[in-house]
Design an enzyme around this catalytic site. Structure first.
Site, PDB file in Angstrom:
ATOM      1  N   HIS A 268     113.603 151.855  38.895  1.00 25.49           N
ATOM      2  CA  HIS A 268     112.347 152.521  39.709  1.00 25.49           C
ATOM      3  C   HIS A 268     111.888 153.637  38.855  1.00 25.49           C
ATOM      4  O   HIS A 268     111.318 153.130  37.872  1.00 25.49           O
ATOM      5  CB  HIS A 268     113.008 153.140  40.911  1.00 25.49           C
ATOM      6  CG  HIS A 268     111.997 153.523  42.108  1.00 25.49           C
ATOM      7  ND1 HIS A 268     110.720 153.341  41.919  1.00 25.49           N
ATOM      8  CD2 HIS A 268     111.984 154.439  43.333  1.00 25.49           C
ATOM      9  CE1 HIS A 268     110.217 153.777  43.047  1.00 25.49           C
ATOM     10  NE2 HIS A 268     110.935 154.503  43.736  1.00 25.49           N
ATOM     11  N   HIS A 307     107.433 143.649  39.035  1.00 26.60           N
ATOM     12  CA  HIS A 307     107.283 144.524  40.169  1.00 26.60           C
ATOM     13  C   HIS A 307     107.599 143.869  41.442  1.00 26.60           C
ATOM     14  O   HIS A 307     107.353 142.369  41.652  1.00 26.60           O
ATOM     15  CB  HIS A 307     105.848 144.970  40.359  1.00 26.60           C
ATOM     16  CG  HIS A 307     105.712 146.140  41.176  1.00 26.60           C
ATOM     17  ND1 HIS A 307     105.700 146.059  42.394  1.00 26.60           N
ATOM     18  CD2 HIS A 307     105.723 147.466  40.989  1.00 26.60           C
ATOM     19  CE1 HIS A 307     105.326 147.367  42.895  1.00 26.60           C
ATOM     20  NE2 HIS A 307     105.527 148.282  42.214  1.00 26.60           N
ATOM     21  N   ASP A 363     104.982 151.968  34.644  1.00 28.39           N
ATOM     22  CA  ASP A 363     105.983 152.643  33.790  1.00 28.39           C
ATOM     23  C   ASP A 363     105.678 152.265  32.549  1.00 28.39           C
ATOM     24  O   ASP A 363     106.294 152.801  31.644  1.00 28.39           O
ATOM     25  CB  ASP A 363     107.208 152.664  34.284  1.00 28.39           C
ATOM     26  CG  ASP A 363     107.515 153.239  35.772  1.00 28.39           C
ATOM     27  OD1 ASP A 363     107.964 152.518  36.579  1.00 28.39           O
ATOM     28  OD2 ASP A 363     107.263 154.416  35.656  1.00 28.39           O
TER      29      ASP A 363
HETATM   30  C1  SDX Z   1     108.392 151.128  39.937  1.00 24.60           C
HETATM   31  O1  SDX Z   1     108.253 149.389  44.607  1.00 24.60           O
HETATM   32  C2  SDX Z   1     107.186 149.950  43.938  1.00 24.60           C
HETATM   33  O2  SDX Z   1     105.966 150.166  44.300  1.00 24.60           O
HETATM   34  C3  SDX Z   1     107.934 150.916  42.477  1.00 24.60           C
HETATM   35  C4  SDX Z   1     106.922 151.747  41.781  1.00 24.60           C
HETATM   36  C5  SDX Z   1     106.421 152.753  42.707  1.00 24.60           C
HETATM   37  O3  SDX Z   1     105.084 153.092  42.477  1.00 24.60           O
HETATM   38  O4  SDX Z   1     107.035 153.343  43.455  1.00 24.60           O
HETATM   39  O5  SDX Z   1     105.909 150.631  41.425  1.00 24.60           O
HETATM   40  C6  SDX Z   1     107.735 152.164  40.709  1.00 24.60           C
HETATM   41  O6  SDX Z   1     109.527 151.491  40.260  1.00 24.60           O
HETATM   42  C7  SDX Z   1     107.778 150.074  39.064  1.00 24.60           C
HETATM   43  C8  SDX Z   1     109.189 149.102  38.606  1.00 24.60           C
HETATM   44  C9  SDX Z   1     109.811 149.998  37.613  1.00 24.60           C
HETATM   45  N1  SDX Z   1     110.811 149.355  36.853  1.00 24.60           N
HETATM   46  C10 SDX Z   1     111.016 148.636  35.785  1.00 24.60           C
HETATM   47  O7  SDX Z   1     109.722 148.438  34.950  1.00 24.60           O
HETATM   48  C11 SDX Z   1     112.370 147.908  35.559  1.00 24.60           C
HETATM   49  C12 SDX Z   1     111.894 146.493  34.997  1.00 24.60           C
HETATM   50  N2  SDX Z   1     111.717 145.717  36.093  1.00 24.60           N
HETATM   51  C13 SDX Z   1     112.699 145.066  36.865  1.00 24.60           C
HETATM   52  O8  SDX Z   1     113.982 145.293  36.869  1.00 24.60           O
HETATM   53  C14 SDX Z   1     112.054 144.340  38.148  1.00 24.60           C
HETATM   54  O9  SDX Z   1     110.932 143.505  37.758  1.00 24.60           O
HETATM   55  C15 SDX Z   1     111.958 145.277  39.213  1.00 24.60           C
HETATM   56  C16 SDX Z   1     113.047 146.025  39.841  1.00 24.60           C
HETATM   57  C17 SDX Z   1     110.669 146.217  39.288  1.00 24.60           C
HETATM   58  C18 SDX Z   1     111.470 144.210  40.477  1.00 24.60           C
HETATM   59  O10 SDX Z   1     112.547 143.437  40.661  1.00 24.60           O
HETATM   60  P1  SDX Z   1     112.655 142.178  41.750  1.00 24.60           P
HETATM   61  O11 SDX Z   1     111.232 142.258  42.553  1.00 24.60           O
HETATM   62  O12 SDX Z   1     113.933 142.592  42.634  1.00 24.60           O
HETATM   63  O13 SDX Z   1     112.625 141.008  41.022  1.00 24.60           O
HETATM   64  P2  SDX Z   1     114.107 140.386  40.539  1.00 24.60           P
HETATM   65  O14 SDX Z   1     114.949 141.445  40.154  1.00 24.60           O
HETATM   66  O15 SDX Z   1     114.493 139.679  41.756  1.00 24.60           O
HETATM   67  O16 SDX Z   1     113.454 139.259  39.299  1.00 24.60           O
HETATM   68  C19 SDX Z   1     112.898 138.057  39.501  1.00 24.60           C
HETATM   69  C20 SDX Z   1     113.198 137.581  38.240  1.00 24.60           C
HETATM   70  C21 SDX Z   1     114.495 137.344  38.103  1.00 24.60           C
HETATM   71  O17 SDX Z   1     114.651 136.110  37.026  1.00 24.60           O
HETATM   72  P3  SDX Z   1     115.610 134.959  37.608  1.00 24.60           P
HETATM   73  O18 SDX Z   1     116.935 135.555  38.142  1.00 24.60           O
HETATM   74  O19 SDX Z   1     114.512 134.278  38.812  1.00 24.60           O
HETATM   75  O20 SDX Z   1     115.698 133.983  36.502  1.00 24.60           O
HETATM   76  O21 SDX Z   1     112.245 138.020  37.294  1.00 24.60           O
HETATM   77  C22 SDX Z   1     113.247 138.530  36.329  1.00 24.60           C
HETATM   78  C23 SDX Z   1     114.647 138.552  36.750  1.00 24.60           C
HETATM   79  O22 SDX Z   1     115.597 138.432  35.893  1.00 24.60           O
HETATM   80  N3  SDX Z   1     112.902 139.747  35.788  1.00 24.60           N
HETATM   81  C24 SDX Z   1     112.640 140.198  34.820  1.00 24.60           C
HETATM   82  C25 SDX Z   1     112.117 141.712  34.882  1.00 24.60           C
HETATM   83  N4  SDX Z   1     112.031 141.700  35.951  1.00 24.60           N
HETATM   84  C26 SDX Z   1     112.217 140.643  36.842  1.00 24.60           C
HETATM   85  N5  SDX Z   1     113.196 139.747  33.529  1.00 24.60           N
HETATM   86  C27 SDX Z   1     112.925 140.426  32.376  1.00 24.60           C
HETATM   87  N6  SDX Z   1     112.274 141.830  32.554  1.00 24.60           N
HETATM   88  C28 SDX Z   1     111.945 142.206  33.702  1.00 24.60           C
HETATM   89  N7  SDX Z   1     111.435 143.576  33.629  1.00 24.60           N
END
Ligand code: SDX
Length: 429
Positions: A268, A307, A363
């Site tokens: 997050h 996201h 971010d």
């Molecule tokens: C914020 O919710 C909000 O609005 C949050 C926010 C706000 O203003 O409050 O916008 C702020 O928290 C932004 C997000 C910051 N976090 C990151 O940048 C961390 C990296 N991102 C991820 O961990 C991920 O994308 C999330 C947590 C942001 C979202 O995760 P989801 O929606 O639960 O998606 P998921 O983990 O189920 O991933 C879906 C697929 C997976 O691959 P498969 O299992 O289908 O093969 O996408 C892949 C994940 O492995 N994936 C990524 C990835 N994010 C998702 N692979 C590589 N790098 C990534 N960053």
């Protein structure tokens, strides 16, 4: 003429049910409880870990269209707000629902200016932390401790009380955040100055030495835009934490402390810090392909990408990227920007990211700007919290006033052991 309802047939019993679909395209989960296989059956529940497809509330504060990359605060497009608004103006808009007129903004600003000091015991509280304590750990603890200084904050259903507590937090969070910054540096605290406006006061409390700090107006406006871009984001993890904890009718300081704790996580708000560590780990452009291959093998994540809602470019990331150039024109280019830009270019062409609709989020670039402004990596999420505070306060207040809301208490699917008799210790394997 189709009615706004679902006709659900339970194939276990052959019975059909009419489930109303409301004007927002949702069904009430409680309407599923009538679907039973026997009179003593509990009835159907939905199962939705991480709330991927569950609306927990009705809210009028922020609208996001994840497919079209749209973000609006009370109907105003984020692009226009970021260009024309001030942070306190946006905080008022989120909390009161309308842009303030001159008199309203003057009162809001004055009320906040009046409450920027914290009780000196807070300083003793902060002295208890190690010099190198993570500032998010200090922030969440100290904000929670504020509840012990303002016991009247427990009157959450009194509108006047809600207003003064929100003013107190808007006023004191920058002071506490700056004190955390100074504590980490072993510097004496710089106290709030009522002759400075909100952002300038915060910058002065963090960076002034001997009461002197020559503000850079470009950097101060850039910081204000960043705080505006972070101000609210509907039901993200930390806001959901504030709502859930606040639903027990605890004071707003305790509820916001829970929000800060949720924001601390690297998935997050902690992602902006994780992005800089990732860029440091990559080190140079030529190591990017190898890093991307590791991510695609599941050996780590491309922090700052992806996201839950945005399945297109996060509109905030676009705006932050523009701010970055204004800042670097003042501070000199951050060499890590080149790695970030190349990382983005490669990722946006790679099917792994395209197929998963992974784009830069808020971010990805913000940390580069904070670093150029002189903030250390572990302080970036504190700046995110400063920006998100008005959103947490607005969402908390909306939840308290929402007649449909009760204490948050989700159900579960029990998958544990069947009922069994107690076993004396002598008889255990
Ligand atoms: C914020 O919710 C909000 O609005 C949050 C926010 C706000 O203003 O409050 O916008 C702020 O928290 C932004 C997000 C910051 N976090 C990151 O940048 C961390 C990296 N991102 C991820 O961990 C991920 O994308 C999330 C947590 C942001 C979202 O995760 P989801 O929606 O639960 O998606 P998921 O983990 O189920 O991933 C879906 C697929 C997976 O691959 P498969 O299992 O289908 O093969 O996408 C892949 C994940 O492995 N994936 C990524 C990835 N994010 C998702 N692979 C590589 N790098 C990534 N960053």
């Amino acid at each position: 003429m189709p009615t706004n309802s679902l006709t659900v047939t339970d194939n276990r019993t052959g019975k059909s049910y009419e489930i109303p679909v409301d004007e927002c395209g949702t069904i009430k989960a409680m309407d599923l409880r009538q679907i039973k296989t026997a009179p003593d059956d509990f009835g159907l529940m939905t199962y939705d870990p991480a709330f991927m497809n569950t609306a927990a509330c009705r809210s009028a504060i922020t609208f996001i269209d994840g497919d079209r990359g749209i973000l609006e605060y009370r109907g105003y497009p984020i692009e226009e707000i970021a260009e024309h608004g001030t942070f306190l103006e946006v905080a008022y808009l989120l909390n009161e629902g309308e842009l303030p007129n001159a008199a309203q903004l003057h009162k809001w600003t004055d009320d906040i200016r009046y409450h920027t000091y914290v009780h000196t015991n807070i300083i003793k509280f902060l002295e208890g932390f190690r010099y190198d304590a993570h500032p998010m750990g200090m922030l969440l603890s100290t904000v929670g401790a504020l509840s012990t200084f303002y016991p009247d904050a427990r009157h959450v259903h009194d509108p006047e009380n809600r207003y003064i507590q929100r003013v107190r937090l808007m006023a004191k969070l920058p002071t506490i955040a700056a004190f955390c910054f100074r504590h980490n540096r072993g510097l004496p605290y710089e106290f709030p100055r009522n002759d400075l406006e909100y952002i300038g006061n915060f910058v002065n409390m963090t960076f002034s030495i001997g009461g002197k700090h020559e503000p850079n107006p470009v950097l101060q406006r850039a910081l204000e835009i960043l705080l505006i871009l972070h101000a609210d984001h509907e039901q993200n993890c930390s806001t959901s934490a504030v709502r859930a904890v606040g639903s027990s009718a605890v004071d707003v300081f305790s509820a916001v402390s829970a929000g800060i704790a949720a924001l601390y996580g690297p998935l997050h708000g902690g992602a902006n810090e994780a992005v800089l560590r990732m860029l440091d780990e990559i080190g140079s452009r030529d190591r990017i392909p190898g890093f991307i291959e590791k991510v695609k093998k599941g050996e780590g994540r491309l922090m700052g990408f992806g996201h839950r809602v945005y399945k297109s470019y996060d509109p905030r990331a676009k705006l932050i990227k523009k701010v970055a150039y204004d800042v670097f024109a003042e501070t000199g280019m951050n060499p890590k920007l080149e790695i970030a830009l190349e990382l983005e270019r490669i990722a946006l062409q790679d099917d792994y990211f395209i197929s998963r609709k992974l784009y830069p989020n808020v971010d990805f670039y913000s940390g580069l700007i904070y670093q150029a402004m002189g903030y250390p990596t572990d302080y970036f999420t504190v700046l995110f919290a400063l920006g998100r505070l008005p959103g947490w306060l607005a969402q908390w207040s909306e939840m308290i006033q929402d007649k449909e809301q009760k204490i948050a208490r989700p159900r579960q699917v029990y998958v544990g052991p069947e009922r069994r008799p107690y076993v004396a210790i002598a008889e255990r394997p």
